[in-house]
Design a protein around this motif. Sequence first.
Motif, mmCIF file in Angstrom:
data_model
loop_
_atom_site.group_PDB
_atom_site.id
_atom_site.type_symbol
_atom_site.label_atom_id
_atom_site.label_comp_id
_atom_site.label_asym_id
_atom_site.label_seq_id
_atom_site.Cartn_x
_atom_site.Cartn_y
_atom_site.Cartn_z
ATOM 1 N N ILE A 248 0.854 -1.182 0.000
ATOM 2 C CA ILE A 248 0.000 0.000 0.000
ATOM 3 C C ILE A 248 0.895 1.238 0.000
ATOM 4 O O ILE A 248 1.604 1.494 0.962
ATOM 5 C CB ILE A 248 -0.915 0.012 1.244
ATOM 6 C CG1 ILE A 248 -1.774 -1.268 1.277
ATOM 7 C CG2 ILE A 248 -1.806 1.236 1.253
ATOM 8 C CD1 ILE A 248 -2.601 -1.402 2.532
ATOM 9 N N LEU B 298 -0.314 4.545 -0.630
ATOM 10 C CA LEU B 298 -1.116 5.522 0.093
ATOM 11 C C LEU B 298 -0.359 6.813 0.404
ATOM 12 O O LEU B 298 -0.126 7.156 1.555
ATOM 13 C CB LEU B 298 -1.667 4.909 1.389
ATOM 14 C CG LEU B 298 -2.758 3.854 1.180
ATOM 15 C CD1 LEU B 298 -3.215 3.309 2.508
ATOM 16 C CD2 LEU B 298 -3.929 4.420 0.414
ATOM 17 N N LYS C 166 -2.360 -0.779 -3.803
ATOM 18 C CA LYS C 166 -3.632 -1.369 -3.400
ATOM 19 C C LYS C 166 -4.622 -0.243 -3.154
ATOM 20 O O LYS C 166 -4.321 0.709 -2.433
ATOM 21 C CB LYS C 166 -3.448 -2.212 -2.136
ATOM 22 C CG LYS C 166 -4.694 -2.966 -1.723
ATOM 23 C CD LYS C 166 -4.408 -3.824 -0.505
ATOM 24 C CE LYS C 166 -5.658 -4.585 -0.080
ATOM 25 N NZ LYS C 166 -5.389 -5.436 1.099
ATOM 26 N N ASN D 169 -7.735 1.869 -1.656
ATOM 27 C CA ASN D 169 -8.304 2.021 -0.319
ATOM 28 C C ASN D 169 -9.527 2.927 -0.432
ATOM 29 O O ASN D 169 -9.410 4.097 -0.781
ATOM 30 C CB ASN D 169 -7.274 2.633 0.625
ATOM 31 C CG ASN D 169 -7.747 2.659 2.068
ATOM 32 O OD1 ASN D 169 -8.900 2.933 2.353
ATOM 33 N ND2 ASN D 169 -6.842 2.375 2.986
ATOM 34 N N GLU E 267 -11.724 3.635 2.131
ATOM 35 C CA GLU E 267 -12.244 3.914 3.473
ATOM 36 C C GLU E 267 -12.922 5.275 3.544
ATOM 37 O O GLU E 267 -14.008 5.413 4.068
ATOM 38 C CB GLU E 267 -11.100 3.837 4.487
ATOM 39 C CG GLU E 267 -10.568 2.429 4.712
ATOM 40 C CD GLU E 267 -9.444 2.397 5.736
ATOM 41 O OE1 GLU E 267 -9.117 3.476 6.276
ATOM 42 O OE2 GLU E 267 -8.896 1.310 5.972
ATOM 43 N N THR F 268 -8.758 9.113 1.322
ATOM 44 C CA THR F 268 -7.897 7.960 1.037
ATOM 45 C C THR F 268 -8.204 7.369 -0.334
ATOM 46 O O THR F 268 -7.305 6.877 -1.009
ATOM 47 C CB THR F 268 -8.073 6.875 2.121
ATOM 48 O OG1 THR F 268 -9.460 6.483 2.189
ATOM 49 C CG2 THR F 268 -7.617 7.364 3.469
ATOM 50 N N THR F 269 -9.472 7.432 -0.743
ATOM 51 C CA THR F 269 -9.839 6.939 -2.084
ATOM 52 C C THR F 269 -9.158 7.763 -3.163
ATOM 53 O O THR F 269 -8.548 7.211 -4.087
ATOM 54 C CB THR F 269 -11.365 6.990 -2.270
ATOM 55 O OG1 THR F 269 -11.993 6.160 -1.297
ATOM 56 C CG2 THR F 269 -11.751 6.503 -3.661
ATOM 57 N N SER G 36 -5.353 7.091 -3.152
ATOM 58 C CA SER G 36 -4.953 5.787 -3.683
ATOM 59 C C SER G 36 -5.170 5.705 -5.194
ATOM 60 O O SER G 36 -4.409 5.033 -5.892
ATOM 61 C CB SER G 36 -5.711 4.666 -2.969
ATOM 62 O OG SER G 36 -7.102 4.763 -3.185
#
Length: 421
Positions: free
Chosen positions: A4, A6, A176, A178, A180, A184-185, A188
Amino acid sequence: MTEIILTQYSGKILGPIAKLIGYIMNGLYMFLHHVFGIQNIALCIILFTFIIYFLMLPLTYKQQKFSRLQQEMSPEINAIREKYKNKKDQVSIQKMNEETQMVYQKYGVSTMGSCVQLLINFPIMLAMYQVIRNVPAYVGSVKEVYTPLVEKIMGVDGYQDIMSSFLKEANVGLVKLNFETAATTANSIIDVLYALPGQGWEILKGSFAGLTDIISSTEAAVAHFNDFFGINIANSPMNLIGTGWGNKDFLLILGAILIPLASYGSQVLSLKLMPNASNSAGGENDAMARQLKTMNTVMPLFSLFMVFSVPVGLGIYWVSGSVIRCGQQFFLNKYMKNLDLEVIIEKNKEKAKKKKEKQGIYENQIANAARMNTRKIAEPVSTAEKEQRIRKTEEYARTARKGSLLEKANMVKEFNERNNK
C-alpha cells in the motif's frame, strides 16, 4: 502481497526526511515552472542533487583532508601496531589503543572522519526513493494534475468495482486501492495513476469510456513532467524494457539500459578519482586495503543491478550524484596537491596540545576539589585534642543525673572495672 503506497511514507526516521525532500522538490518544481516555464521532475531531481552535494562540500573537503592526513600518519600507526604485534593481553591492547588515539589527536583526525558523509547521504537516498516512487504525494503541483481526473472517476457510478478490475488488468503490482474515506480513495487512485505503465492509460480509457478526453489530457501532462529523453521516470528500466520489447521500440530499450550502465560507469569513475588513504599503509592495513578494493568493486555492481528494478528517477539521482562527485573530486584533487600539509599538521598539533592542557587543568581542579571536600568531611585530629575530648566525656559522665541511662552505664562500667581487678 501488494504494497500500500497511500501517498506519503509514514516511517519515523525516513518519513520526516522524505517530507523535507518533498518540500524542496515542490519548491524547485514551482521555481522552474514560474521562472522558466519548465515542468519536469527529472530536472528537479538533478537540481536537488546538486544542492545536496553543494551543501555537503565542506564535509567532502574534510573527508579528503582526512585521507591525506591519514597517509601522513600511517607510518606512526603502523609502528604502534608493530610494537604491540604479539601482545594480546588486556593491558597491552589498552596501551596500543591509547597510543593510536594520541596519534589521531596529534594530527587532528577523527576516527569517524570518513564515515560522516555516508551517514548523511545514505538516509537521504532512501528517503529520495520514497519520494520518487510516488511524486504526487510530496509535490503538490504534480498532484494537482491528477485531481480533475480523479474527481471525474469518483463521480462515475460503481467506480470502485471498475477501478478494482482495472488495477488487475493494468498489472499495477505495487498499489492497493483504499476506499475507506473520500480522501484515502482519491489518494490511492492517484497512486495507481502515477504507477501506470505505458499501456495502462489505454486500458483506463477502455474502463472509463466517457472520460476519454480528460484521460488523454492527463496522460499528456504526466508524460511531460515525467519525461527524461523519452523515458518515463516513474517506471523502472525493467518495466520499460518489457514495454519497449512489446511495442518493438528499441530506442526505449536502449535508453532503459543506458540508465543502469551510466550509474555503474559514473560510480566507477568517482571511486577512481577518490584518494585511497590505505595505499601508503602496510602491515594490518593491507587487509583494510583489500576490503576497500572489494567494496569499490561491489558497490558499482550493486548500483548497476539495483537501478534496473527501481524507478528511473532514482537512477537519475544516483547518476547525477556520481557525476557531481566526479567534478568535485577533480577540483579537490588539484587543490589537495597544492595543500601545505605540514602547516595543517602543525596547527592540529597545537590544537591537540591546548586541548590536553585544558583537560589537565580540569582534571587538577577536580582532584583539588575532591581533596578539599575530603578535609571537610574528616580533618586530622591531634593526640592532645583526642585526650581533651575523652576527659570532657568522662566529666560529663560523672555528672549524670540520677536514674538516667548514662548513670546506669557508669555503674556497669565501674562494676566491670572492679571485677577485672
